[in-house]
Design an enzyme around this catalytic site. Structure first.
Site, PDB file in Angstrom:
ATOM      1  NE  ARG A 119      -4.249  -1.677   1.659  1.00 27.02           N
ATOM      2  CZ  ARG A 119      -4.398  -3.071   2.242  1.00 27.02           C
ATOM      3  NH1 ARG A 119      -3.410  -2.957   3.441  1.00 27.02           N
ATOM      4  NH2 ARG A 119      -5.106  -3.882   2.292  1.00 27.02           N
ATOM      5  CE  LYS A 141      -1.384  14.498 -13.616  1.00 26.74           C
ATOM      6  NZ  LYS A 141      -1.751  14.673 -15.061  1.00 26.74           N
ATOM      7  CD  GLU A 183       5.747  16.888 -22.240  1.00 31.65           C
ATOM      8  OE1 GLU A 183       4.914  17.557 -21.942  1.00 31.65           O
ATOM      9  OE2 GLU A 183       5.780  15.794 -22.767  1.00 31.65           O
ATOM     10  CE  LYS A 211       4.899  17.591 -13.894  1.00 31.41           C
ATOM     11  NZ  LYS A 211       4.726  16.466 -14.563  1.00 31.41           N
ATOM     12  CD  GLU A 221      -4.484  17.170 -14.766  1.00 29.96           C
ATOM     13  OE1 GLU A 221      -3.381  16.728 -14.738  1.00 29.96           O
ATOM     14  OE2 GLU A 221      -5.323  16.881 -15.642  1.00 29.96           O
ATOM     15  NE  ARG A 225       0.230  17.478 -12.139  1.00 33.80           N
ATOM     16  CZ  ARG A 225       0.898  16.757 -11.368  1.00 33.80           C
ATOM     17  NH1 ARG A 225       0.571  16.294 -10.072  1.00 33.80           N
ATOM     18  NH2 ARG A 225       1.730  15.735 -11.945  1.00 33.80           N
ATOM     19  CG  ASN A 229      -2.070  17.205 -19.204  1.00 33.00           C
ATOM     20  OD1 ASN A 229      -1.128  16.563 -19.160  1.00 33.00           O
ATOM     21  ND2 ASN A 229      -3.055  16.743 -18.294  1.00 33.00           N
ATOM     22  CG  HIS A 232       0.197  16.140 -22.688  1.00 34.11           C
ATOM     23  ND1 HIS A 232       1.180  17.386 -23.203  1.00 34.11           N
ATOM     24  CD2 HIS A 232       1.216  15.349 -22.345  1.00 34.11           C
ATOM     25  CE1 HIS A 232       2.187  17.305 -22.951  1.00 34.11           C
ATOM     26  NE2 HIS A 232       2.265  15.976 -22.304  1.00 34.11           N
ATOM     27  CG  HIS A 236      -2.220  11.412 -23.951  1.00 30.93           C
ATOM     28  ND1 HIS A 236      -2.564  11.910 -22.990  1.00 30.93           N
ATOM     29  CD2 HIS A 236      -0.939  11.407 -23.972  1.00 30.93           C
ATOM     30  CE1 HIS A 236      -1.819  12.195 -22.180  1.00 30.93           C
ATOM     31  NE2 HIS A 236      -0.588  11.843 -22.863  1.00 30.93           N
ATOM     32  CG  HIS A 248       4.462  11.625 -24.623  1.00 30.70           C
ATOM     33  ND1 HIS A 248       3.133  11.704 -24.527  1.00 30.70           N
ATOM     34  CD2 HIS A 248       4.757  12.652 -23.633  1.00 30.70           C
ATOM     35  CE1 HIS A 248       2.703  12.742 -23.828  1.00 30.70           C
ATOM     36  NE2 HIS A 248       3.664  13.378 -23.091  1.00 30.70           N
TER      37      HIS A 248
HETATM   38  N1  GLY Z   1       2.576  15.506 -17.177  1.00 33.49           N
HETATM   39  C1  GLY Z   1       1.674  16.359 -16.749  1.00 33.49           C
HETATM   40  C2  GLY Z   1       1.602  16.440 -15.351  1.00 33.49           C
HETATM   41  O1  GLY Z   1       2.424  15.847 -14.553  1.00 33.49           O
HETATM   42  O2  GLY Z   1       0.645  16.990 -14.754  1.00 33.49           O
END
Ligand code: GLY
Length: 353
Positions: A119, A141, A183, A211, A221, A225, A229, A232, A236, A248
């Site tokens: 966990r 993430k 990126e 970031k 998010e 946040r 993206n 993106h 994606h 990517h």
């Molecule tokens: N890759 C976008 C984020 O980490 O929110």
């Protein structure tokens, strides 16, 4: 070596260390961040293990290496289960640490395994790619893909530290570096300065600092946040539709141009700003042409399943107030943006043939 702090609440703050040839600091970092760890599970890929030293990193404690496959097809829950099974067979405890050494696939998968095992145990990232350093390894993430889309199965699980050794970038294939530049192009439109700095360390620090500030403001998010993206949503979809032939960062470069065209069609930005997007992407040596594979209906269906899409087709778009989330975008506007992409790509082909 430079440091960026990700100052999260609840004692979960951590440092992103950026420098050249800094892998030797890993034992000290583990000692500081995870002082009770007796074992380190190094999660990496055979391709990396072959270009880096043996062992890929020295943790200063008992360590064992666990390899995962190279490619998006291995970014699946089965890989996470297999890693956790191996951690368990080795006898890892809650005090121990996972050290994920690699690019975004390794840190996403290794981080998710750390989030799930017992966990949740500590994880440290040693990011070896530009894309990983300026995006994937920072912000917590973690996760894997489902048949239906990218990163749809995962958890927020912050690392205890991140090492970005830009000296490693020289060991990476050129296409890997190009992905990172896709990126980095994104950060131009998020207001990050200093991206033309002479040193790669300073450029990485600028992106990470941006970031980190966004993640601190909106870890889960719920709002700002999502601006990370930018580019993106189509990216994606292109990755999935093309079965990951497009990497990517390459897909993000195309996604940025698509987002600019869409914003122009919606009256949010003018032609000059679209041209600026094209210039930035071209300056990084990246293509902005749609790939031949993937038809519009398929791409639109994939974009409808995007994680941001809670109220119709949802995009992150530039506009008078900067980059922000825009909901309820119509298929007509999307088709017009595709037309703008296709006609420009066709015009470009006519010029060069
Ligand atoms: N890759 C976008 C984020 O980490 O929110």
């Amino acid at each position: 070596m430079k440091h960026v702090e990700v100052s999260l609440g609840g004692g979960r703050s951590y440092l992103v260390h950026v420098g050249e040839n800094i892998l030797g600091t890993l034992p000290d970092i583990i000692n500081t961040c995870v002082p009770n760890a007796k074992r380190a599970a190094i999660v990496t890929q055979a391709t990396l293990a072959s270009v880096l030293a043996d062992p890929v990193v020295d943790t200063g404690i008992e360590q064992r290496t666990f390899l995962i496959g190279d490619g998006e097809q291995y970014k699946r829950v089965a890989t996470v289960e297999s890693l956790c099974q191996s951690f368990s067979e080795w006898g890892m405890t809650r005090n121990d640490v996972v050290v994920a050494v690699g690019g975004g696939i390794v840190t996403d998968v290794g981080g998710f395994a750390a989030a799930c095992f017992l966990r949740g145990i500590s994880v440290i990232y040693v990011s070896t790619t530009l894309l990983g350093m300026i995006d994937a390894a920072v912000g917590g993430k973690t996760g894997v893909n489902l048949e239906t889309g990218k990163n749809l199965f995962g958890a927020f699980w912050q690392p205890s530290a991140v090492l970005c050794d830009v000296g490693l970038l020289a060991t990476m294939p050129p296409r890997e570096l190009a992905c990172g530049l896709g990126e980095m192009a994104k950060y131009h439109f998020l207001g990050v300065r200093n991206l033309d700095a002479a040193s790669m360390v300073d450029r990485v620090v600028s992106c990470v600092a941006h970031k980190a500030a966004v993640v601190v403001a909106d870890e889960r998010e719920a709002g700002i946040r999502a601006t990370l993206n930018y580019g993106h949503t189509l990216a994606h979809a292109l990755e999935i539709a093309g079965e990951h032939e497009l990497r990517h960062g390459e897909a993000v470069a195309i996604g940025l141009i698509f987002a600019a065209e869409l914003a122009r069609i919606l009256g949010r930005i003018d032609d000059d700003r679209v041209a600026e997007h094209r210039q930035v992407v071209a300056a990084y040596g990246l293509s902005s042409d749609l790939p031949p594979r993937g038809n519009r209906d398929e791409l639109i269906a994939l974009m409808e399943r995007d994680k941001k899409a809670v109220d119709g087709l949802t995009f992150v778009l530039d506009g008078p107030n900067g980059v922000e989330v825009v909901t309820g975008v119509t298929p007509e506007a999307i088709n017009a943006a595709f037309d703008a992409m296709s006609s420009l790509a066709a015009a470009h082909r006519e010029v060069i043939t």
